[in-house]
Design a protein around this motif. Sequence first.
Motif, mmCIF file in Angstrom:
data_model
loop_
_atom_site.group_PDB
_atom_site.id
_atom_site.type_symbol
_atom_site.label_atom_id
_atom_site.label_comp_id
_atom_site.label_asym_id
_atom_site.label_seq_id
_atom_site.Cartn_x
_atom_site.Cartn_y
_atom_site.Cartn_z
ATOM 1 N N GLY A 77 -31.515 4.644 1.111
ATOM 2 C CA GLY A 77 -31.437 5.864 0.309
ATOM 3 C C GLY A 77 -32.089 7.021 1.033
ATOM 4 O O GLY A 77 -32.123 7.065 2.258
ATOM 5 N N ARG A 133 -33.241 -1.644 -4.783
ATOM 6 C CA ARG A 133 -33.969 -0.371 -4.873
ATOM 7 C C ARG A 133 -35.350 -0.559 -4.263
ATOM 8 O O ARG A 133 -36.077 -1.485 -4.623
ATOM 9 C CB ARG A 133 -34.092 0.071 -6.327
ATOM 10 C CG ARG A 133 -32.744 0.408 -6.930
ATOM 11 C CD ARG A 133 -32.869 0.993 -8.321
ATOM 12 N NE ARG A 133 -33.524 0.040 -9.207
ATOM 13 C CZ ARG A 133 -34.184 0.376 -10.321
ATOM 14 N NH1 ARG A 133 -34.288 1.616 -10.689
ATOM 15 N NH2 ARG A 133 -34.726 -0.558 -11.074
ATOM 16 N N LYS A 153 -35.699 -4.942 -7.201
ATOM 17 C CA LYS A 153 -36.492 -3.718 -7.187
ATOM 18 C C LYS A 153 -37.805 -4.012 -6.467
ATOM 19 O O LYS A 153 -38.519 -4.949 -6.835
ATOM 20 C CB LYS A 153 -36.764 -3.249 -8.615
ATOM 21 C CG LYS A 153 -37.583 -1.991 -8.674
ATOM 22 C CD LYS A 153 -37.826 -1.573 -10.126
ATOM 23 C CE LYS A 153 -38.754 -0.375 -10.170
ATOM 24 N NZ LYS A 153 -39.124 -0.048 -11.554
#
Length: 170
Positions: A5, A23, A40
């Motif tokens: 990201g 993530r 996550k």
Amino acid sequence: MRSVGNQEHQQIASSVRLGEGVRTFGFVNLYGCEIGDEVKIGTFVEIQKGVKIGRRCKISSHTFICEGVTLEDEVFIGHNVTFTNDLYPRAANLDGSPQTEKDWTCIPTLVKRGASIGSSATLLCGITIGEFAVVGAGSVVTKDVPSHTVVAGNPARVLKRLPEGRSGDR
């Protein structure tokens, strides 16, 4: 190293196998590990080579997961959890030479599906945490934890048994 990201301050080596929908947050350090789908990973987490993380796990901030650790699917790891992989760590050999990877044996640890590890727990190597087991915050786990049980303390000991089945683990 690569970034996932637009997050800055992430060190994610090209040797990392990332699943779909992973993530990560700032200041992570991942290398040589496998991360499953929809995981996550919080801030200030290090995951070393050879670690395998299953799908839909949550790894909270300030956690250290060392070589030899496997987390199955849907495992929760609280903040500041520490895993170990050597029962007798040493900086140097008897002759005074610095130890290298050739001088010790990595001892594996397994955390089974649905288990939850509370914040600031320390898990010694060579153990298995059973399915849907709960390790209380601040515990030091020195031996296997049976499935569907709650353990806590230093050393961690069984406090109660949980009903089996996904809905019964709360």
